[in-house]
Every structure is written in structure tokens, then in C-alpha cells.
Design an enzyme around this catalytic site. Structure first.
Site, PDB file in Angstrom:
ATOM      1  CG  HIS A 125      -0.271  -0.256   2.519  1.00 41.00           C
ATOM      2  ND1 HIS A 125       0.625   0.642   3.056  1.00 41.00           N
ATOM      3  CD2 HIS A 125      -0.336  -1.288   3.398  1.00 41.00           C
ATOM      4  CE1 HIS A 125       1.069   0.185   4.205  1.00 41.00           C
ATOM      5  NE2 HIS A 125       0.517  -0.990   4.442  1.00 41.00           N
ATOM      6  CG  HIS A 131       4.223  -1.754   1.950  1.00 43.81           C
ATOM      7  ND1 HIS A 131       2.908  -2.135   1.949  1.00 43.81           N
ATOM      8  CD2 HIS A 131       4.807  -2.410   2.977  1.00 43.81           C
ATOM      9  CE1 HIS A 131       2.695  -2.998   2.921  1.00 43.81           C
ATOM     10  NE2 HIS A 131       3.830  -3.186   3.566  1.00 43.81           N
ATOM     11  CD  GLU A 151       8.664   7.485  12.529  1.00 38.59           C
ATOM     12  OE1 GLU A 151       7.629   8.161  12.704  1.00 38.59           O
ATOM     13  OE2 GLU A 151       9.805   7.975  12.564  1.00 38.59           O
ATOM     14  NE  ARG A 205      -2.641  -8.744  10.571  1.00 40.65           N
ATOM     15  CZ  ARG A 205      -1.326  -8.833  10.840  1.00 40.65           C
ATOM     16  NH1 ARG A 205      -0.629  -7.743  11.059  1.00 40.65           N
ATOM     17  NH2 ARG A 205      -0.744 -10.015  10.892  1.00 40.65           N
TER      18      ARG A 205
END
Ligand code: PAF
Length: 284
Positions: free
Chosen positions: A34, A37, A148, A187
């Protein structure tokens, strides 16, 4: 872009890159890429001569009953995204390639693994640290990029790299959020539209907490109970924990100071979501 699945192939390409004095940026992922990334991959591509992305849903970091078998995947889309960004090497090993023999070695980072997320998922961080150590050894000296959003994971990996003298610079990158504040996570794909809406309670309560801290409230217990109240008011979310810690040692603190982090985990429908903030910066 080279698409490879064998450790020996990674070695061959890396040897060639190093012979040409290229710097290497590594982005380890579990796929279903997503924007979070993508931001890591773009930064790696900007800051290094060669970019390596790995996609491996690491069984070691999932406990019995967790979502290993249903973890979302879309390899074709992931490959296209990596290609579009200019990734040089995409390494997608099988479990057999990564763990050809039963794995007897595991990496422990004392004190950082058993608290917060580790208290709910006792074997998780050892699984993460072990696979990341393998990837660091497979790739060798490089700059490695992690989000993070997984704050505790970032501390575990940075500490492991320091303690075990890996020739890897671990770089943390800001959490990428949707416009309503929800932190991007693979998720999130588990959420129904109603749950997706409800999930915003996590970033919202972190932002309200940050505003209260910035207005002068520094008692961790007061801030914690405000978050608990806010989270409990959302019936579709079940709070697992809210912890306020010193950001790098992850030790619980009573008074909130500038290096503090507030971390939350909550279950929304089938998704277990985590998020965190430095309350002096707030959700950006
Ligand atoms: O953050 C992740 O996606 C995973 O924990 C990682 C770092 C790729 C290790 O499997």
C-alpha cells in the site's frame, strides 16, 4: 527489475552491485503493498543506487490462530508497483527457501519484545527479528527502511542491528495515513465499510490525546484513561491496550515528556490494528 526467489540469486546480484560500488536500499515487506510501503520504496530508491524489496509472509511471526493463512496477497499488483517505482531486485522466496531446515536459532531482544504488543503476541517479535536478521545477512551492508507505524518493531530491529553489529543502517519512515487519519495497513483490507469508519477512532483518540498533552496535561494515567473512554465509546472497536512509554527504551512512564510514544492496539471486526504517536507532534 529482476524477480527472483532464491537466496543464491540475491547473492549474485548483490555481488555485482557491490563490485560496481553501488549503495543498496532494502525494504522488507510481507506484500499486499500500500502507499505506506510505496513511501518506503520511494525513499530507498531516492537515497540508494540499487533498491531491493522483499516479499515474504514470515510464518515465524504468526502465532497459532493468527491470520497467517488468510494474510492478504496480490502478487501481480505488488510486482507492477515495484516495477513502476524502479525497484531493481524483487526477492519473493518460498518458506522452503527461507527455512529449508527446521530453524533452531532465534533472535531475542531483551526487554523490548515482551512488553506492549509483545505482551499480547509473545512469539511475534522474535519471529520478526529472526527473519529480518536473515534478510540483513542475505543482503549484507545496506540502508534498510521500516515504517514507524510498527513502532515497537522498529525499536526491536534497530536495537538488534546495533547489538549484533549488522552493517545495516535502520531508518524509520513516517506512518502514511488516509485523509481521515486511519494508518495504512495491509490488514485494513479485512474491514467492512462500517468497520472502516469505526477504525478511525484509533487515530482520533491519539490525536485528541496529543492535543491534551500539548495543552499541558502530562500525566500518563490521565491521558490513558481519556483514550480508554474514547475507544470504549466506539462499540465496533475493542481496545487491546493503550501504553505510554519512553520511545526508544519502551519503558512505561508516569509523566509524558518529549520522547514519549503512545501506542494503541484494537480489534475492529477481524482486523487487529495498531497505531502510535509522539504526542508532542500529533497525527500528521
Ligand atoms: O513489517 C512487516 O511487514 C514485517 O514484520 C517484516 C518487517 C517484513 C518482517 O517480516
Amino acid at each position: 527489475m529482476k524477480l527472483i526467489s532464491q537466496v543464491s540469486e540475491v547473492h549474485e546480484f548483490i555481488d555485482e552491485y557491490r563490485a560496481q560500488k553501488n549503495t543498496i536500499g532494502l525494504v522488507p515487506t510481507m506484500g499486499f503493498l500500500h502507499e505506506g510501503h510505496i513511501s518506503l520504496m520511494q525513499r530507498a530508491a531516492n537515497e540508494n543506487d540499487k533498491t531491493i524489496v522483499t516479499i515474504f509472509v514470515n510464518p515465524l511471526q504468526f502465532a497459532e490462530g493468527e491470520d497467517l493463512s488468510s494474510y492478504p496477497q496480490n502478487l501481480d499488483k505488488d510486482i507492477n508497483e515495484c516495477e513502476a517505482i524502479g525497484v531493481d531486485l524483487l526477492f519473493i522466496p518460498s518458506s522452503e527457501e527461507m527455512y529449508s531446515q527446521p530453524i533452531l536459532t532465534s533472535v531475542q531482544v531483551d526487554q523490548l519484545m515482551s512488553t506492549i504488543e509483545g505482551a499480547s503476541r509473545p512469539t511475534h517479535f522474535s519471529g520478526v527479528a529472526t527473519v529480518v536478521a536473515k534478510l540483513f545477512n542475505i543482503v549484507g551492508p545496506c540502508n534498510a527502511y521500516f515504517g514507524e507505524k510498527d513502532w515497537q518493531q522498529l525499536q526491536v530491529i534497530s536495537t538488534m542491528a546495533r547489538d549484533l553489529s549488522f552493517r545495516v543502517k535502520v531508518l524509520g519512515c513516517p506512518t502514511v495515513r488516509q485523509s481521515d487519519g486511519l494508518a495504512l495497513s495491509s490488514r485494513n483490507a479485512y474491514l467492512t465499510p462500517e468497520e472502516r469508519e469505526a477504525a478511525t477512532v484509533i487515530s482520533r483518540s491519539l490525536q485528541v490525546a496529543s492535543e491534551n498533552v500539548q495543552a499541558g496535561e502530562t500525566s500518563a494515567s490521565v491521558i490513558k484513561s481519556q483514550i480508554v473512554d474514547e475507544m470504549t465509546a466506539e462499540t465496533l472497536a475493542t481496545l487491546d491496550y493503550v501504553e505510554i512509554v519512553e520511545g526508544s527504551s519502551l519503558q512505561t512512564i508516569d509523566q509524558i515528556t518529549e520522547g514519549a510514544r503512545i501506542l494503541i492496539a484494537a480489534k475492529v471486526g477481524k482486523a487487529r490494528l495498531i497505531d502510535n504517536v509522539n504526542p508532542y507532534f500529533g497525527i500528521k
